[in-house]
Write a protein that holds these residues in place. Sequence first.
Motif, PDB file in Angstrom:
ATOM      1  N   ASP A  67       0.831  -1.206   0.000  1.00  0.00           N
ATOM      2  CA  ASP A  67       0.000   0.000   0.000  1.00  0.00           C
ATOM      3  C   ASP A  67       0.867   1.259   0.000  1.00  0.00           C
ATOM      4  O   ASP A  67       0.549   2.243  -0.665  1.00  0.00           O
ATOM      5  CB  ASP A  67      -0.939   0.011   1.207  1.00  0.00           C
ATOM      6  CG  ASP A  67      -2.061  -1.014   1.103  1.00  0.00           C
ATOM      7  OD1 ASP A  67      -2.371  -1.464  -0.020  1.00  0.00           O
ATOM      8  OD2 ASP A  67      -2.640  -1.356   2.157  1.00  0.00           O
ATOM      9  N   LEU A  68       1.972   1.225   0.738  1.00  0.00           N
ATOM     10  CA  LEU A  68       2.898   2.359   0.772  1.00  0.00           C
ATOM     11  C   LEU A  68       3.504   2.589  -0.610  1.00  0.00           C
ATOM     12  O   LEU A  68       3.606   3.735  -1.070  1.00  0.00           O
ATOM     13  CB  LEU A  68       3.997   2.122   1.806  1.00  0.00           C
ATOM     14  CG  LEU A  68       5.127   3.149   1.867  1.00  0.00           C
ATOM     15  CD1 LEU A  68       4.584   4.541   2.175  1.00  0.00           C
ATOM     16  CD2 LEU A  68       6.155   2.742   2.898  1.00  0.00           C
ATOM     17  N   VAL A  69       3.880   1.530  -1.293  1.00  0.00           N
ATOM     18  CA  VAL A  69       4.434   1.659  -2.644  1.00  0.00           C
ATOM     19  C   VAL A  69       3.409   2.303  -3.580  1.00  0.00           C
ATOM     20  O   VAL A  69       3.745   3.190  -4.372  1.00  0.00           O
ATOM     21  CB  VAL A  69       4.911   0.296  -3.196  1.00  0.00           C
ATOM     22  CG1 VAL A  69       5.241   0.382  -4.674  1.00  0.00           C
ATOM     23  CG2 VAL A  69       6.106  -0.209  -2.402  1.00  0.00           C
ATOM     24  N   VAL A  70       2.153   1.899  -3.477  1.00  0.00           N
ATOM     25  CA  VAL A  70       1.109   2.499  -4.315  1.00  0.00           C
ATOM     26  C   VAL A  70       1.004   3.998  -4.037  1.00  0.00           C
ATOM     27  O   VAL A  70       0.935   4.809  -4.968  1.00  0.00           O
ATOM     28  CB  VAL A  70      -0.254   1.804  -4.098  1.00  0.00           C
ATOM     29  CG1 VAL A  70      -1.393   2.600  -4.742  1.00  0.00           C
ATOM     30  CG2 VAL A  70      -0.220   0.388  -4.647  1.00  0.00           C
ATOM     31  N   ARG A  71       1.004   4.372  -2.758  1.00  0.00           N
ATOM     32  CA  ARG A  71       0.915   5.801  -2.430  1.00  0.00           C
ATOM     33  C   ARG A  71       2.148   6.549  -2.935  1.00  0.00           C
ATOM     34  O   ARG A  71       2.030   7.684  -3.416  1.00  0.00           O
ATOM     35  CB  ARG A  71       0.725   5.997  -0.919  1.00  0.00           C
ATOM     36  CG  ARG A  71      -0.642   5.553  -0.437  1.00  0.00           C
ATOM     37  CD  ARG A  71      -0.906   5.938   0.999  1.00  0.00           C
ATOM     38  NE  ARG A  71       0.081   5.462   1.945  1.00  0.00           N
ATOM     39  CZ  ARG A  71       0.049   4.282   2.561  1.00  0.00           C
ATOM     40  NH1 ARG A  71      -0.940   3.422   2.302  1.00  0.00           N
ATOM     41  NH2 ARG A  71       0.983   3.937   3.425  1.00  0.00           N
ATOM     42  N   GLN A  72       3.319   5.932  -2.837  1.00  0.00           N
ATOM     43  CA  GLN A  72       4.520   6.585  -3.363  1.00  0.00           C
ATOM     44  C   GLN A  72       4.406   6.785  -4.874  1.00  0.00           C
ATOM     45  O   GLN A  72       4.752   7.849  -5.389  1.00  0.00           O
ATOM     46  CB  GLN A  72       5.765   5.772  -3.029  1.00  0.00           C
ATOM     47  CG  GLN A  72       6.137   5.849  -1.565  1.00  0.00           C
ATOM     48  CD  GLN A  72       7.301   4.936  -1.214  1.00  0.00           C
ATOM     49  OE1 GLN A  72       7.573   3.946  -1.889  1.00  0.00           O
ATOM     50  NE2 GLN A  72       7.991   5.268  -0.131  1.00  0.00           N
TER      51      GLN A  72
END
Length: 128
Positions: free
Chosen positions: A42-47
Motif C-alpha cells: 500500500d505504501l508503494v502504491v501511495r509513493q
Amino acid sequence: MQDEPTPTELVQAVADFLRNDIAPLISGHQAFKLRVGINALDLVVRQLTQATAADAAEHARLKRLLGQDGALIDLNRVLAEQIASGALDLATPGLKEHLWQTTLDKLAVDQPNYASYKREAGRGQDGA
C-alpha cells in the motif's frame, strides 16, 4: 510505452488479493507478517501515485524560500544548514508554511491513517 496494467495497478492488485483472499485464511504471527507485507505494498502504491506531485511542490517552495535552484535533496540540505545556523527561523516568511505542508505531504504517503494526520490535514497550514 508499456501496456496496461500499470505498475501501480499491479501492486494494488497484489495488495488487494492478499488483503481480501489470503488474509482471512491466516492467523497468528503469519497473519501479522502478511499485514506488514500488505502495508508495504500500500505504501508503494501511495509513493507511485502521490510522491511525484508532492516532491514537485516541495521543490518549488524551496526554490522560492531559498532563492536558488538545485536538486531537491540539495535544497533540503541548504534549508537544514540555514535553520541550524539561525539564518532562517519560523519568523522567516514562508518557512513555517513550507515545513507544515511538507510534513503533511509526507504523512499522506507514509501514514495516511495516522489519527493526528487525519485531524490536521483539513485544518490548513496555520493549524486553525
